[in-house]
Design an enzyme around this catalytic site. Structure first.
Site, mmCIF file in Angstrom:
data_model
loop_
_atom_site.group_PDB
_atom_site.id
_atom_site.type_symbol
_atom_site.label_atom_id
_atom_site.label_comp_id
_atom_site.label_asym_id
_atom_site.label_seq_id
_atom_site.Cartn_x
_atom_site.Cartn_y
_atom_site.Cartn_z
ATOM 1 N N GLU A 50 0.829 -1.206 0.000
ATOM 2 C CA GLU A 50 0.000 0.000 0.000
ATOM 3 C C GLU A 50 0.865 1.259 0.000
ATOM 4 O OE1 GLU A 50 -3.087 -0.140 -0.510
ATOM 5 O OE2 GLU A 50 -3.728 -2.118 0.187
ATOM 6 N N ASN A 54 1.118 3.942 -3.084
ATOM 7 C CA ASN A 54 0.801 5.370 -2.924
ATOM 8 C C ASN A 54 1.867 6.244 -3.574
ATOM 9 O OD1 ASN A 54 -1.642 5.205 -1.629
ATOM 10 N ND2 ASN A 54 -0.835 5.585 0.428
ATOM 11 N N ARG A 110 -9.147 3.913 -7.853
ATOM 12 C CA ARG A 110 -8.449 3.829 -6.572
ATOM 13 C C ARG A 110 -9.518 3.789 -5.486
ATOM 14 N NH1 ARG A 110 -4.559 1.513 -7.131
ATOM 15 N NH2 ARG A 110 -3.930 2.073 -5.008
#
Lengths: 151, 106
Positions: A50, A54, A110
């Site tokens: 994650e 990002n 997203r």
């Protein structure tokens, strides 16, 4: 008394989506010596995925030249410390970014759950950012050692 | 990562193998959306039994397919997620929108 560091590493790689799985392999390799449980390994892999995603999606939007730095430390206590940082555009409003389901990129499907997943799968996270300078996410998780001993 | 399709009388089954992350989700999305358009179907089933990893990009993929199919009145199910993936789906409330079957009970 300063905690003893068992192992540490620092790695830099391009902020491209191919390196998302690369970062998972790196952290898996790093913590495997600590005998993590299957659950712990899955949690750490997902949290790292994650954080790195990002950076790939948001930090250097529109360019391929950005770099992501990943550092990790494993303390004798079993505490795992991981920092994922970039020198990209930074986050204007960190509190907003950390809200579940909030995303600045809905057109690309997203989900806005990255930070929520990082928070759920680790013991704590800290996000620091300066718009125009970059962002750093630090995650910590204490691994329960099997048999209480180090391998 | 692999995407395979099977058709039954009224369903399109999508088998996703390997890891679903931001990198692979792009390809999976394109392939699924192309296949759904190709022939009309009553139900689309996403089979995750061979999916070994999924992060929040997979959530976006599932939610995106749900929205697209919901718009056209086609039923959508997710089947056989492992416990980790099921947990992530529930975190985003996907279980409230999409029928999830075949969850391993421990």
């Amino acid at each position: 008394m300063k905690e003893r560091i068992e192992n540490s590493m620092k790695i830099k790689f391009r902020a491209i989506s191919q390196n998302e799985s690369f970062s998972r392999i790196v952290i898996t390799g790093f913590i495997s010596g600590a005998n993590p449980t299957v659950e712990e390994l899955a949690d750490v892999k997902t949290a790292v995925s994650e954080a790195v995603t990002n950076c790939v999606v948001h930090a250097y939007r529109g360019t391929d030249d950005g770099t992501i730095t990943m550092e990790a430390k494993l303390f004798a206590s079993g505490r795992l410390w991981i920092a994922v940082s970039d020198k990209g555009c930074g986050i204007e409003d960190i509190a907003k970014a950390r809200q579940p389901l909030y995303t600045t990129d809905p057109e690309n499907e997203r989900s806005g759950m990255g930070f929520s997943i990082m928070e759920t799968f680790t013991d704590k996270i800290k996000v620091t950012s300066k718009p125009g300078r970059g962002t750093r996410v630090v995650m910590q998780k204490t691994l329960k050692r099997m048999n209480g001993s180090l391998c | 990562m692999s995407v395979e399709f099977r058709r039954t009388e009224n369903s399109l089954i999508i088998e996703i193998g390997g890891e679903i992350d931001h990198h692979s989700a792009k390809t999976i999305r394109t392939r699924i959306d192309a296949e759904i358009v190709f022939e009309k179907t009553e139900k689309v089933i996403m089979d995750l039994s061979k999916t070994t990893f999924m992060d929040s990009s997979g959530l976006g993929l599932v939610l995106g397919r749900y929205r697209k199919l919901n718009d056209t009145g086609i039923a959508f199910e997710v089947v056989n997620p492992n416990r980790k993936i099921y947990r992530i789906l529930c975190m985003a409330g996907v279980d409230k929108l999409v029928k999830i079957k075949g969850v391993e009970i421990v």
